[in-house]
Motif scaffolding. Structure first.
Motif, PDB file in Angstrom:
ATOM      1  N   ARG A 142      57.838 -49.900 -70.164  1.00  0.00           N
ATOM      2  CA  ARG A 142      58.339 -48.932 -70.903  1.00  0.00           C
ATOM      3  C   ARG A 142      57.680 -47.822 -71.737  1.00  0.00           C
ATOM      4  O   ARG A 142      58.063 -46.808 -72.159  1.00  0.00           O
ATOM      5  N   ASP A 143      56.334 -48.131 -71.965  1.00  0.00           N
ATOM      6  CA  ASP A 143      55.461 -47.268 -72.411  1.00  0.00           C
ATOM      7  C   ASP A 143      54.384 -46.538 -71.287  1.00  0.00           C
ATOM      8  O   ASP A 143      54.084 -45.437 -71.843  1.00  0.00           O
ATOM      9  N   SER A 146      57.401 -44.654 -67.811  1.00  0.00           N
ATOM     10  CA  SER A 146      58.406 -45.119 -68.504  1.00  0.00           C
ATOM     11  C   SER A 146      59.711 -44.694 -67.639  1.00  0.00           C
ATOM     12  O   SER A 146      60.823 -45.506 -67.423  1.00  0.00           O
TER      13      SER A 146
END
Length: 440
Positions: A142-143, A146
């Motif tokens: 997600r980082d 992403s």
């Protein structure tokens, strides 16, 4: 429904898998990625392409008991993981009801299961490494990268090879099974009141009758309550194996033949449901349902799945319309419908859960000749129209019966998804028939 490939390649070494991709770039070969190959109709296949079989790439790499995280290679099956984590008192958060599938394949279709507190698989993924079309290995989370995180999960192998995955686990628990019969028009309120508002209910599934005597009217539910006394969890924690295959296989076989067989099969299902009422089961064992009895071999017929998602508050009206749609389809051999609950989650670009949904999984017996395929396709497109009329959607891993218009209505981000494919894989290194059929 076979697809002829140029070659089948596999390896258990990351460098050699990368070399397969690099060689394909030189030779301009399309690559299709496969796990257990339960997606149907070419969603993991492409004519005259390289089939990259990931099953040998299946090691358990790391377990962090404190964080309740595990890192595995993508060819590992859920059964492999369960066998490894069960002695630690840990369990999966999300997987299919059967545990025969690979982790990479499950990510690629963003599976869900019967757990009503953890829903789509994407919720449980911390990160994964991806071998992309250029032969680079990148970390996706997600980082980090992403955009790919939301595209690859539920992305049907179109963006690269998932190498290894870190996912979140939970504690194994002892559940007591409670079963109940009810009418279809009672189901939505029952789930809303008795299931979702009761924190002790951890898993849920239902079945709705396809037997002519009670077609789409009778249901039974199976709820998994956290046991009041979990001190005897160890008595149920040993991983079970399939033992009684002949009896359910026999009655499922009868249901394929005629209406009498379907009525008998429904009766035996209800009887079995009553029998397990009050029994105990561990979480890990609840997530390894029997599957061998469903195996089917025929020279002129095949069996396929469909799965439709309909908002919870639309269920009763939807079933009424579905019954009306199917009432005169005498040649449509519908064998079973299982119902599960899936909470809204739009994290994946190609998300099927645009609302809090009931998922109806249908098992269909059909002929494998051209005429039968066309006839089944007509009925399925009608069912999808009914589903879309009720603000629902359908699951993508199965045969390409839906129209392009139906796809775009069910999945409003389809054009964005295909555009991302063009950006990240402009030469079409990773291909399947799903992309070929719908991106024209």
């Amino acid at each position: 429904m076979p697809v002829k490939m140029k070659a089948v390649k596999s390896d258990d070494d990351e460098k050699k898998i990368r070399q397969i991709v690099l060689d394909a770039n030189i030779n301009h070969d399309p690559i299709s990625i496969a796990g257990m190959q339960h997606s149907q109709g070419g969603q993991t296949l492409y004519p005259n392409g390289i089939l990259l079989d990931m099953k040998p790439y299946n090691k358990i790499l790391k377990l962090d008991e404190n964080k309740k995280q595990i890192t595995v290679q993508s060819g590992a099956t859920w059964a492999d993981i369960q066998k490894f984590i069960n002695p630690y008192g840990l369990a999966l958060k999300v997987s299919q009801s059967q545990n025969i599938f690979t982790v990479g394949g499950s990510l690629s279709v963003n599976v869900h299961g019967r757990d009503i507190r953890h829903h789509a698989l994407i919720e449980t993924i911390e990160s994964f490494r991806l071998l992309n079309a250029q032969g680079e290995i990148i970390t996706v989370s997600r980082d980090a990268n992403s955009e790919l995180f939301h595209a690859v999960i539920g992305g049907y192998g179109l963006f690269g090879v998932i190498l290894d995955v870190t996912l979140h686990l939970t504690d194994d628990e002892l559940y007591q099974i409670q079963t109940k019969s009810l009418a279809y028009d009672e189901y939505s309120s029952y789930v809303a009141k008795d299931v979702l508002q009761n924190n002790n209910v951890k898993m849920h599934l239902a079945r709705i009758s396809v037997a002519p005597n009670s077609f789409l009217k009778e249901m039974y539910v199976t709820d998994y309550y956290k046991a009041d006394d979990s001190s005897h969890w160890e008595n149920y924690s040993t991983l079970k194996r399939e033992t009684i295959i002949a009896i359910p296989k026999f009655f499922l076989g009868l249901s394929r033949l005629n209406d009498w067989g379907k009525n008998m099969f429904w009766t035996t299902q209800e009887t079995y449901n009553d029998k397990i009422n009050g029994s105990y089961i561990s979480r890990n064992n609840a997530m390894r349902s029997d599957s061998t009895f469903m195996e089917y071999d025929s020279s002129n017929k095949t069996e396929m799945l469909q799965e439709y998602f309909v908002p919870v508050d639309q269920f009763t009206a939807y079933i009424d319309d579905l019954r009306e749609t199917l009432k005169d389809e005498k040649n449509f051999n519908l064998l079973n419908i299982t119902v599960r609950y899936v909470e809204k989650n739009e994290e994946a670009i190609m998300s099927y859960a645009k609302d809090d949904m009931f998922a109806l999984v249908m098992l269909i017996n059909q002929g494998s000749n051209k005429e039968s395929i066309e006839e089944t396709g007509r009925v399925i497109r009608n069912m999808i129209d009914v589903t879309l009329d009720h603000n629902g959607s359908y699951y993508l891993p199965y045969y390409n019966y839906p129209t392009k218009e139906q796809l775009e209505k069910a999945y409003p981000h389809t054009k964005e998804f295909f555009k991302m494919k063009e950006i990240y894989d402009p030469n079409g290194r990773f291909m399947n028939l799903f992309y070929e059929v719908y991106h024209k």
